[in-house]
Design a protein around this motif. Structure first.
Motif, PDB file in Angstrom:
ATOM      1  N   LEU A   1     -20.924  27.874  12.118  1.00 28.14           N
ATOM      2  CA  LEU A   1     -20.320  26.810  11.998  1.00 28.14           C
ATOM      3  C   LEU A   1     -19.260  26.386  10.797  1.00 28.14           C
ATOM      4  CD1 LEU A   1     -20.029  23.801  12.814  1.00 28.14           C
ATOM      5  CD2 LEU A   1     -22.053  23.395  11.301  1.00 28.14           C
ATOM      6  N   GLU A   2     -19.603  27.055   9.779  1.00 28.40           N
ATOM      7  CA  GLU A   2     -18.789  27.180   8.613  1.00 28.40           C
ATOM      8  C   GLU A   2     -17.521  27.871   9.034  1.00 28.40           C
ATOM      9  OE1 GLU A   2     -18.854  29.194   4.418  1.00 28.40           O
ATOM     10  OE2 GLU A   2     -20.369  27.756   4.758  1.00 28.40           O
ATOM     11  N   ALA A   3     -17.674  29.217   9.880  1.00 31.72           N
ATOM     12  CA  ALA A   3     -16.275  29.922  10.215  1.00 31.72           C
ATOM     13  C   ALA A   3     -15.579  29.213  10.988  1.00 31.72           C
ATOM     14  CB  ALA A   3     -16.949  31.053  10.876  1.00 31.72           C
ATOM     15  N   ARG A   4     -16.129  28.230  12.056  1.00 34.12           N
ATOM     16  CA  ARG A   4     -15.332  27.535  12.981  1.00 34.12           C
ATOM     17  C   ARG A   4     -14.358  26.258  12.203  1.00 34.12           C
ATOM     18  NH1 ARG A   4     -19.805  27.689  16.762  1.00 34.12           N
ATOM     19  NH2 ARG A   4     -20.478  25.742  15.905  1.00 34.12           N
ATOM     20  N   THR A   5     -15.203  25.635  11.475  1.00 36.47           N
ATOM     21  CA  THR A   5     -14.653  24.875  10.421  1.00 36.47           C
ATOM     22  C   THR A   5     -13.369  24.991   9.600  1.00 36.47           C
ATOM     23  OG1 THR A   5     -16.423  24.528   8.992  1.00 36.47           O
ATOM     24  CG2 THR A   5     -16.563  22.960  10.606  1.00 36.47           C
TER      25      THR A   5
ATOM     26  N   ARG B   1     -32.077  32.309  11.785  1.00 31.70           N
ATOM     27  CA  ARG B   1     -31.408  31.946  12.974  1.00 31.70           C
ATOM     28  C   ARG B   1     -30.571  30.569  12.535  1.00 31.70           C
ATOM     29  NH1 ARG B   1     -34.326  29.407  17.888  1.00 31.70           N
ATOM     30  NH2 ARG B   1     -34.818  27.878  16.310  1.00 31.70           N
ATOM     31  N   LEU B   2     -31.235  29.809  11.733  1.00 33.14           N
ATOM     32  CA  LEU B   2     -30.420  28.468  10.801  1.00 33.14           C
ATOM     33  C   LEU B   2     -29.345  28.955  10.104  1.00 33.14           C
ATOM     34  CD1 LEU B   2     -33.296  26.204  10.190  1.00 33.14           C
ATOM     35  CD2 LEU B   2     -31.441  25.836  11.963  1.00 33.14           C
ATOM     36  N   ALA B   3     -29.617  30.022   9.182  1.00 28.40           N
ATOM     37  CA  ALA B   3     -28.628  30.707   8.379  1.00 28.40           C
ATOM     38  C   ALA B   3     -27.324  30.994   9.185  1.00 28.40           C
ATOM     39  CB  ALA B   3     -29.284  31.421   7.416  1.00 28.40           C
ATOM     40  N   LYS B   4     -27.485  31.607  10.462  1.00 28.17           N
ATOM     41  CA  LYS B   4     -26.746  32.227  11.079  1.00 28.17           C
ATOM     42  C   LYS B   4     -25.950  31.283  12.017  1.00 28.17           C
ATOM     43  CE  LYS B   4     -25.885  35.229  15.040  1.00 28.17           C
ATOM     44  NZ  LYS B   4     -26.437  36.041  16.304  1.00 28.17           N
ATOM     45  N   SER B   5     -26.599  30.305  12.410  1.00 23.69           N
ATOM     46  CA  SER B   5     -25.857  29.091  12.878  1.00 23.69           C
ATOM     47  C   SER B   5     -24.980  28.408  11.969  1.00 23.69           C
ATOM     48  CB  SER B   5     -26.822  27.927  13.450  1.00 23.69           C
ATOM     49  OG  SER B   5     -27.701  28.638  14.487  1.00 23.69           O
TER      50      SER B   5
END
Length: 110
Positions: free
Chosen positions: A12-16, A4-8
């Protein structure tokens, strides 16, 4: 939990990355707009300088200055149009197609 942390983290990386890409695009567009403004002003200023020089050398005041302004204005329009055509060709090659948006005055009703 780690999945779940890896997915989050990946979300986040995709949004930034998208935000950075949009910011870089905005800077590129702004720099091209400033380039066109500089071409418009630069052509007229060079025309004024050449016209002033012609007037000083040949004593033809104010005709050299008037001719220089007109020549500089025509040159600046030509350079700005050339830059705009180049930008449109680059956008077309990249597959970007903008839809024409009609201009409407404030408070105007259909």
């Amino acid at each position: 939990m780690i999945a779940r942390l890896a997915k989050s983290a990946s979300e986040l990386e995709a949004r930034t990355a998208n935000a950075r890409s949009a910011e870089i695009s905005a800077h590129a567009v702004t720099s091209q707009a400033y380039k066109i403004i500089a071409e418009l002003l630069g052509g007229v200023i060079v025309g004024i300088a050449i016209g002033f020089g012609v007037d000083r050398v040949f004593g033809t005041a104010p005709w050299g200055l008037i001719g220089g302004v007109l020549l500089g204005f025509a040159l600046s329009l030509w350079m700005a149009r050339r830059t705009a055509n180049r930008l449109m060709a680059q956008a077309k090659a990249a597959g970007i197609q903008a839809e024409a948006i009609p201009f409407e005055e404030a408070g105007e009703k259909d």
